[in-house]
Design a protein around this motif. Structure first.
Motif, PDB file in Angstrom:
ATOM      1  N   LYS A 209      -9.911  18.615   1.287  1.00 50.20           N
ATOM      2  CA  LYS A 209      -9.142  18.401   0.191  1.00 50.20           C
ATOM      3  C   LYS A 209      -8.778  19.435  -0.590  1.00 50.20           C
ATOM      4  O   LYS A 209      -9.316  20.560  -0.248  1.00 50.20           O
ATOM      5  N   ASN A 210      -7.786  19.386  -1.269  1.00 52.88           N
ATOM      6  CA  ASN A 210      -7.474  20.783  -1.815  1.00 52.88           C
ATOM      7  C   ASN A 210      -6.829  20.487  -3.519  1.00 52.88           C
ATOM      8  O   ASN A 210      -5.776  20.021  -3.665  1.00 52.88           O
TER       9      ASN A 210
ATOM     10  N   LYS B 144       1.125   9.650 -15.795  1.00 58.61           N
ATOM     11  CA  LYS B 144       0.030   9.619 -16.766  1.00 58.61           C
ATOM     12  C   LYS B 144      -1.064   8.796 -16.500  1.00 58.61           C
ATOM     13  O   LYS B 144      -2.301   9.115 -16.358  1.00 58.61           O
ATOM     14  N   ASN B 145      -0.672   7.747 -16.618  1.00 55.87           N
ATOM     15  CA  ASN B 145      -1.585   6.562 -16.114  1.00 55.87           C
ATOM     16  C   ASN B 145      -2.529   6.666 -14.709  1.00 55.87           C
ATOM     17  O   ASN B 145      -3.618   6.514 -14.837  1.00 55.87           O
ATOM     18  N   ALA B 146      -1.630   6.947 -13.799  1.00 50.57           N
ATOM     19  CA  ALA B 146      -2.187   7.141 -12.624  1.00 50.57           C
ATOM     20  C   ALA B 146      -3.118   8.208 -12.373  1.00 50.57           C
ATOM     21  O   ALA B 146      -4.211   8.242 -11.605  1.00 50.57           O
ATOM     22  N   GLN B 154      -5.598  16.102 -10.205  1.00 47.44           N
ATOM     23  CA  GLN B 154      -5.758  15.996 -11.769  1.00 47.44           C
ATOM     24  C   GLN B 154      -4.858  17.161 -12.252  1.00 47.44           C
ATOM     25  O   GLN B 154      -4.863  17.593 -13.294  1.00 47.44           O
ATOM     26  N   ASP B 155      -4.750  18.074 -11.075  1.00 47.21           N
ATOM     27  CA  ASP B 155      -4.002  19.425 -11.740  1.00 47.21           C
ATOM     28  C   ASP B 155      -2.476  19.287 -11.758  1.00 47.21           C
ATOM     29  O   ASP B 155      -1.786  20.400 -11.659  1.00 47.21           O
ATOM     30  N   LEU B 156      -2.038  18.115 -11.810  1.00 45.69           N
ATOM     31  CA  LEU B 156      -0.411  18.002 -11.552  1.00 45.69           C
ATOM     32  C   LEU B 156       0.321  18.276 -12.728  1.00 45.69           C
ATOM     33  O   LEU B 156      -0.506  17.875 -14.010  1.00 45.69           O
ATOM     34  N   ILE B 203       0.411  14.514  -3.789  1.00 45.75           N
ATOM     35  CA  ILE B 203      -0.080  13.966  -4.861  1.00 45.75           C
ATOM     36  C   ILE B 203      -1.176  13.325  -4.995  1.00 45.75           C
ATOM     37  O   ILE B 203      -2.283  13.564  -5.823  1.00 45.75           O
ATOM     38  N   LYS B 204      -1.257  12.452  -4.204  1.00 44.56           N
ATOM     39  CA  LYS B 204      -2.696  11.588  -3.840  1.00 44.56           C
ATOM     40  C   LYS B 204      -3.805  12.549  -3.740  1.00 44.56           C
ATOM     41  O   LYS B 204      -3.972  13.321  -2.937  1.00 44.56           O
ATOM     42  N   LYS B 205      -4.699  12.210  -4.503  1.00 45.96           N
ATOM     43  CA  LYS B 205      -6.130  13.167  -4.356  1.00 45.96           C
ATOM     44  C   LYS B 205      -6.691  12.658  -2.953  1.00 45.96           C
ATOM     45  O   LYS B 205      -6.909  11.504  -2.758  1.00 45.96           O
TER      46      LYS B 205
END
Lengths: 211, 211
Positions: A209-210, B144-146, B154-156, B203-205
């Motif tokens: 993960k990153n 934002k919601n997602a 979270q760092d987007l 995008i997806k964690k």
DNA sequence: AAGTCATGTGACTCTATAGTCATATTTTAA
DNA sequence: TTAAAATATGACTATAGAGTCACATGACTT
């Protein structure tokens, strides 16, 4: 191609004409741009204009030519041995060059964008289409190469990936400039980082993960 | 807004006029489109035209209105409770709806694209700008919601991410249609899968590697 | 000085545009 | 049947476009 008469002109006069043409084509599409206005603005006569150029299209294509030359000066350095460098570095540098061109040469960019927009226009096919294809092919080759070297995920669709990057590269300018093409809203470095990051973690083969 | 006279017309005549207008605006930008040709094609007289519409712009805006209504019929279902559904599912469905609209209503799409292209035109500001802003805001809210729900990294940068998705969504149509807007080159499902995949793994964690 | 060639000129042609208006026709109401 | 209201018409105005052409001016050669 402008006629010899144009190239025989004293530099100052030639520049005046180009200047006036840039002004007109910057604000208007090819069809809407007025040769009459260019003539007025540059202080030459109608007759002279047609001594210098075959027609309106001739002048326009000359401007595009100047634009291509200008842009190449920016892009070329980033394209040295692209297959030996890190994929994301190459993409990064190419986009960086593109952004710098956009900031330095806003009028060229504006004229170019206008041309790119009307995909149905005859001139689009005449001028852009082949160049676009060549540019896309370059991206395709880069992606293919990077996949072969194991830099990218192996399950990618080469064409789709190349096209996505290609389009994102075209759009990054609009991203960065708010559409006004004159000033940068954000820092180039920052934008490129975000773009590369978004791109990479969808393309790059990643072990864990990153974030 | 067309005048009452237009709405009082028998449906057949009204349709003939709209049909002719669609034909003209499909192939030409607002400025290049000719009211004269529309009149000829629809078999009404110059005078009548100006009994029906204030001016050329009035007719044009009416077409855009029809287009927006048509597009909304496609998009609305995908936007039901968007904040409770999976982020990628919502994005997927919205793009799917957009693509279906593109295939079913190529003329509307063509007119719309043409309008979107000339960002400097007065009409762009008058018609598109605010709608674009609203659409972008919708994407922003979704992102934002997602993020808040932990669906995304979270760092987007919310704005950057929203804009990227927004642009990719606009471009996906060109992807899919080869620019002709009449037939799909590839299968919608396939394209959407590739797009979502490319998007998601940036995008997806994600916990581990994925391929 | 005479002649030749390159360059300069702007009135003019032809075409097209959006929008107007006086007049004619049709529809509706009384 | 008549009057009034709504709709239809196309010639016309005013404007602008790209490109042409007969002629004028300048420069360079012999």
């Amino acid at each position: 191609m402008p006629k010899d008469t144009f190239y025989n002109l004293p530099q100052e006069k030639r520049e005046r004409i180009i200047e006036a043409a840039l002004m007109e084509f910057e604000d208007n599409s090819f069809d809407q741009a007025s040769t009459n206005k260019i003539i007025e603005q540059s202080g030459i006569s109608k007759g002279s204009f047609y001594q210098y150029f075959e027609d309106k299209k001739d002048l326009y294509k000359h401007l595009i030519q100047l634009m291509v030359e200008a842009k190449l000066k920016y892009i070329t350095p980033a394209m040295q041995n692209p297959f030996n460098h890190d994929f994301f570095e190459v993409i990064h540098d190419m986009n960086e060059a593109g952004l710098k061109f956009a900031v330095d040469q806003p009028r060229f960019l504006k004229i170019g964008s206008r041309l790119m927009q009307d995909k149905n226009h005859v001139l689009y096919r005449e001028i852009i289409a082949e160049n676009q294809d060549r540019a896309f092919e370059a991206y395709r080759a880069l992606v293919k190469n990077a996949m072969d070297r194991g830099e990218l995920r192996q399950d990618l669709d080469v064409d789709f990936t190349a096209r996505t990057i290609f389009i994102m590269s075209s759009e990054i300018v609009t991203f960065a400039t708010n559409g006004s093409f004159e000033t940068l809203t954000e820092d180039i470095t920052e934008i490129l980082d975000k773009l590369m990051n978004l791109l990479a973690y969808g393309i790059k083969k990643t072990e864990g993960k990153n974030d």
